[in-house]
Design an enzyme around this catalytic site. Sequence first.
Site, mmCIF file in Angstrom:
data_model
loop_
_atom_site.group_PDB
_atom_site.id
_atom_site.type_symbol
_atom_site.label_atom_id
_atom_site.label_comp_id
_atom_site.label_asym_id
_atom_site.label_seq_id
_atom_site.Cartn_x
_atom_site.Cartn_y
_atom_site.Cartn_z
ATOM 1 N N HIS A 1 9.484 7.595 7.465
ATOM 2 C CA HIS A 1 10.039 7.649 6.107
ATOM 3 C C HIS A 1 11.510 8.019 6.209
ATOM 4 C CE1 HIS A 1 6.510 7.144 3.401
ATOM 5 N NE2 HIS A 1 5.943 7.163 4.583
ATOM 6 N N ARG B 1 0.837 -1.204 0.000
ATOM 7 C CA ARG B 1 0.000 0.000 0.000
ATOM 8 C C ARG B 1 0.880 1.266 0.000
ATOM 9 N NH1 ARG B 1 -1.133 4.961 2.217
ATOM 10 N NH2 ARG B 1 -0.825 4.163 4.324
ATOM 11 N N ASP B 2 1.491 1.586 1.130
ATOM 12 C CA ASP B 2 2.252 2.835 1.196
ATOM 13 C C ASP B 2 3.393 2.815 0.184
ATOM 14 O OD1 ASP B 2 2.445 5.377 2.274
ATOM 15 O OD2 ASP B 2 3.802 4.797 3.877
ATOM 16 N N HIS C 1 5.892 4.856 12.298
ATOM 17 C CA HIS C 1 5.889 4.851 10.818
ATOM 18 C C HIS C 1 6.840 5.964 10.369
ATOM 19 C CE1 HIS C 1 3.739 4.376 6.850
ATOM 20 N NE2 HIS C 1 4.270 5.572 6.687
ATOM 21 N N ASN D 1 9.979 4.946 2.155
ATOM 22 C CA ASN D 1 9.760 4.409 3.490
ATOM 23 C C ASN D 1 11.079 3.837 3.977
ATOM 24 O OD1 ASN D 1 6.814 3.970 4.535
ATOM 25 N ND2 ASN D 1 6.684 3.816 2.318
ATOM 26 N N CYS E 1 4.186 9.383 -0.009
ATOM 27 C CA CYS E 1 2.804 9.841 -0.028
ATOM 28 C C CYS E 1 2.596 10.697 -1.270
ATOM 29 C CB CYS E 1 2.493 10.659 1.222
ATOM 30 S SG CYS E 1 0.858 11.408 1.150
#
Length: 300
Positions: A207, A13-14, A205, A247, A238
């Site tokens: 990055h 996903r991300d 989370h 990430n 994003c």
Amino acid sequence: MSKNVQIVEVAPRDGLQADPADLSTPQKVELIERLIAAGHTRIEATSFVSPKAVPKMADGDEVMGRVPRPGGVSYSALALNQRGVERAINAGVDEVCGVVVATETFSQANQRATVAESIQRWRDISAAAREAGIKTAITVSAVCGCPYEGRVDAARVLDIVSQLAETQPDELALADTIGVGVPNQVAALFAGAAERAPGVAQRGHFHNTRNTALANIAAAIDTGVRVFDTSLGGVGGCPFAPKATGNVATEDAVYLVHEMGYDTGLDLDTLIETSRWLETQLGHGVPSLVARAGGFPQPR
Ligand code: COA
Ligand code: ZN
């Protein structure tokens, strides 16, 4: 303190939502199968958002319809409105994730809502998910800095955390969405969040936009955080945060936490092989360093 760290794999996903490559549904499903083979038990599989806003996640329903469902593997998906949570429930996800962005400008850019509106949306989403017997996890995003508003006051983040604590999420994540955070800042945010949302499991989370993500993971571990989102190869970002590259790479984070003495249940060599396979699917290299260097060298 337990000697386990849990890794939530967010590449499907991300990772993929912002990658230039357009993977097909079968390629996404194969990625998820390979992640499970490497030992992953928590996978953020897709998002159920507007396909106009995030075209690469338009096949979320199909992805969830095709993934294997072995015992012990939990799939999460992002939902930002009522339609999203309904799609997530119908698709059979195990966990619904929401996002509240800490700043107004970024909140508008990401989900066309004020911070207060997105907190209200989350109340509705989490109520619907809970009624369906699904776990709920909320992420406060841009906690270390905003691409539009610059530095973000910790008090503002913690005020949002207090409001979200009322929804009693199964997990609360703090996200350095644009990779500007540093260890003492991250440690202070998690310590503050633990006071505002006592007893709620925390997830980090980070990055790696400015190469601080692993340092932030180490700092968060020191404050007691035991769950982290990472993305195979370090892919992702994003779409609504300018220059929000990479990430933190799963294999880099796994190397770090294993060498720190924590178990993840993941096999580093398989992750590295899978990262190399992912490069062939994406048609470009990935930022991970451990994928290139390998794990701890064997004595010759
Ligand atoms: N699933 C599918 N389509 C959706 C949807 C969902 N969950 N939510 C909205 N849509 C569609 C609507 O049908 C509508 O389509 P139309 O123009 O063909 O009629 C369009 O999206 C706009 O719908 P609306 O309800 O007005 O939403 P909005 O414009 O206020 O946007 C979000 C709100 C949250 C749906 C949108 O901003 C979004 O999806 N953002 C994605 C954020 C994201 O994933 N960021 C990255 C990770 S944090
Ligand atoms: Zn992210």
